[in-house]
Motif scaffolding. Sequence first.
Motif, PDB file in Angstrom:
ATOM      1  N   ALA A  47       0.876  -1.419   0.004  1.00 27.44           N
ATOM      2  CA  ALA A  47       0.084  -0.204  -0.265  1.00 27.44           C
ATOM      3  C   ALA A  47       0.817   1.405  -0.167  1.00 27.44           C
ATOM      4  O   ALA A  47       2.148   0.863   0.393  1.00 27.44           O
ATOM      5  CB  ALA A  47      -0.977   0.142   1.318  1.00 27.44           C
ATOM      6  N   ALA A  48       0.310   2.254  -0.534  1.00 28.93           N
ATOM      7  CA  ALA A  48       0.558   3.326  -0.759  1.00 28.93           C
ATOM      8  C   ALA A  48       0.119   4.253   0.629  1.00 28.93           C
ATOM      9  O   ALA A  48      -0.605   4.584   0.768  1.00 28.93           O
ATOM     10  CB  ALA A  48       0.876   4.365  -1.412  1.00 28.93           C
ATOM     11  N   LEU A  49       0.805   4.408   1.459  1.00 29.00           N
ATOM     12  CA  LEU A  49       0.288   5.102   2.871  1.00 29.00           C
ATOM     13  C   LEU A  49       0.618   6.761   3.094  1.00 29.00           C
ATOM     14  O   LEU A  49       1.729   6.926   2.795  1.00 29.00           O
ATOM     15  CB  LEU A  49       0.526   4.122   3.993  1.00 29.00           C
ATOM     16  N   VAL A  50      -0.423   7.499   3.108  1.00 25.74           N
ATOM     17  CA  VAL A  50      -0.075   9.010   3.630  1.00 25.74           C
ATOM     18  C   VAL A  50       0.763   9.544   5.288  1.00 25.74           C
ATOM     19  O   VAL A  50       0.595   8.115   5.917  1.00 25.74           O
ATOM     20  CB  VAL A  50      -1.587   9.479   4.354  1.00 25.74           C
ATOM     21  N   PHE A  56       8.353  13.564   0.916  1.00 22.90           N
ATOM     22  CA  PHE A  56       8.200  14.670   0.762  1.00 22.90           C
ATOM     23  C   PHE A  56       6.863  15.450   1.834  1.00 22.90           C
ATOM     24  O   PHE A  56       5.885  15.955   1.234  1.00 22.90           O
ATOM     25  CB  PHE A  56       6.807  13.735  -0.262  1.00 22.90           C
ATOM     26  N   GLY A  57       7.188  15.267   2.877  1.00 19.04           N
ATOM     27  CA  GLY A  57       6.582  15.841   4.078  1.00 19.04           C
ATOM     28  C   GLY A  57       5.108  15.538   3.868  1.00 19.04           C
ATOM     29  O   GLY A  57       4.354  14.646   3.650  1.00 19.04           O
ATOM     30  N   PRO A  58       4.216  16.429   4.981  1.00 16.41           N
ATOM     31  CA  PRO A  58       2.649  16.360   4.942  1.00 16.41           C
ATOM     32  C   PRO A  58       2.292  15.981   3.443  1.00 16.41           C
ATOM     33  O   PRO A  58       2.003  16.720   2.154  1.00 16.41           O
ATOM     34  CB  PRO A  58       2.382  17.566   5.403  1.00 16.41           C
ATOM     35  N   GLY A  59       1.029  14.654   3.365  1.00 17.87           N
ATOM     36  CA  GLY A  59       0.467  14.093   2.155  1.00 17.87           C
ATOM     37  C   GLY A  59       1.350  13.256   1.302  1.00 17.87           C
ATOM     38  O   GLY A  59       1.059  13.476  -0.059  1.00 17.87           O
ATOM     39  N   GLY A  60       2.758  13.461   1.502  1.00 18.73           N
ATOM     40  CA  GLY A  60       3.760  12.490   0.850  1.00 18.73           C
ATOM     41  C   GLY A  60       3.204  11.359   1.520  1.00 18.73           C
ATOM     42  O   GLY A  60       2.018  10.970   2.101  1.00 18.73           O
ATOM     43  N   ARG A  61       3.652  10.484   0.195  1.00 23.55           N
ATOM     44  CA  ARG A  61       3.043   8.812   0.768  1.00 23.55           C
ATOM     45  C   ARG A  61       4.220   7.797   0.477  1.00 23.55           C
ATOM     46  O   ARG A  61       5.457   8.391  -0.003  1.00 23.55           O
ATOM     47  CB  ARG A  61       1.719   8.318  -0.252  1.00 23.55           C
ATOM     48  N   SER A  62       3.883   6.730   1.596  1.00 17.45           N
ATOM     49  CA  SER A  62       4.875   6.329   1.608  1.00 17.45           C
ATOM     50  C   SER A  62       5.149   4.496   0.699  1.00 17.45           C
ATOM     51  O   SER A  62       3.903   4.463   1.741  1.00 17.45           O
ATOM     52  CB  SER A  62       5.225   6.021   2.877  1.00 17.45           C
ATOM     53  N   HIS A  63       5.551   4.109   0.543  1.00 20.28           N
ATOM     54  CA  HIS A  63       5.275   2.750   0.290  1.00 20.28           C
ATOM     55  C   HIS A  63       5.389   1.421   0.612  1.00 20.28           C
ATOM     56  O   HIS A  63       6.609   1.845   0.768  1.00 20.28           O
ATOM     57  CB  HIS A  63       5.881   2.698  -2.170  1.00 20.28           C
ATOM     58  N   TYR A  64       4.585   0.242   1.248  1.00 26.55           N
ATOM     59  CA  TYR A  64       5.388  -0.559   1.891  1.00 26.55           C
ATOM     60  C   TYR A  64       5.028  -2.018   1.107  1.00 26.55           C
ATOM     61  O   TYR A  64       3.468  -1.133   0.323  1.00 26.55           O
ATOM     62  CB  TYR A  64       4.665  -0.494   2.976  1.00 26.55           C
ATOM     63  N   GLU A  65       5.674  -3.204   1.279  1.00 26.91           N
ATOM     64  CA  GLU A  65       5.361  -3.830   0.012  1.00 26.91           C
ATOM     65  C   GLU A  65       5.226  -5.526   0.665  1.00 26.91           C
ATOM     66  O   GLU A  65       6.755  -5.193   1.609  1.00 26.91           O
ATOM     67  CB  GLU A  65       5.704  -3.974  -0.905  1.00 26.91           C
TER      68      GLU A  65
END
Length: 81
Positions: A47-50, A56-65
């Motif tokens: 998932a791509a999680l806020v 990229f700070g607030p609003g960016g997403r971190s990808h976890y798999e």
Amino acid sequence: MNIYGSQPGKPSGEVPGHRYATLTGGPLDGQLIDVTGWSAQELLDGAALVALLGVFGPGGRSHYEGRHGDPDRLHWIGDTP
């Protein structure tokens, strides 16, 4: 998606009977995500999680798999705006 932190003295918010995966690495390291009902493929896709503290700070997403043979963890693979 619900993400749960691990802050001492605060309830985790975990629900009995639900399944959780630990987020490993990146800005959400050590937190849990509710993966109840996720298929094996959905765990691998992740998932791509806020993430407020991501690259990229607030609003960016971190990808976890996920990874084969490790269904209880999702691993950080990077951030996007």
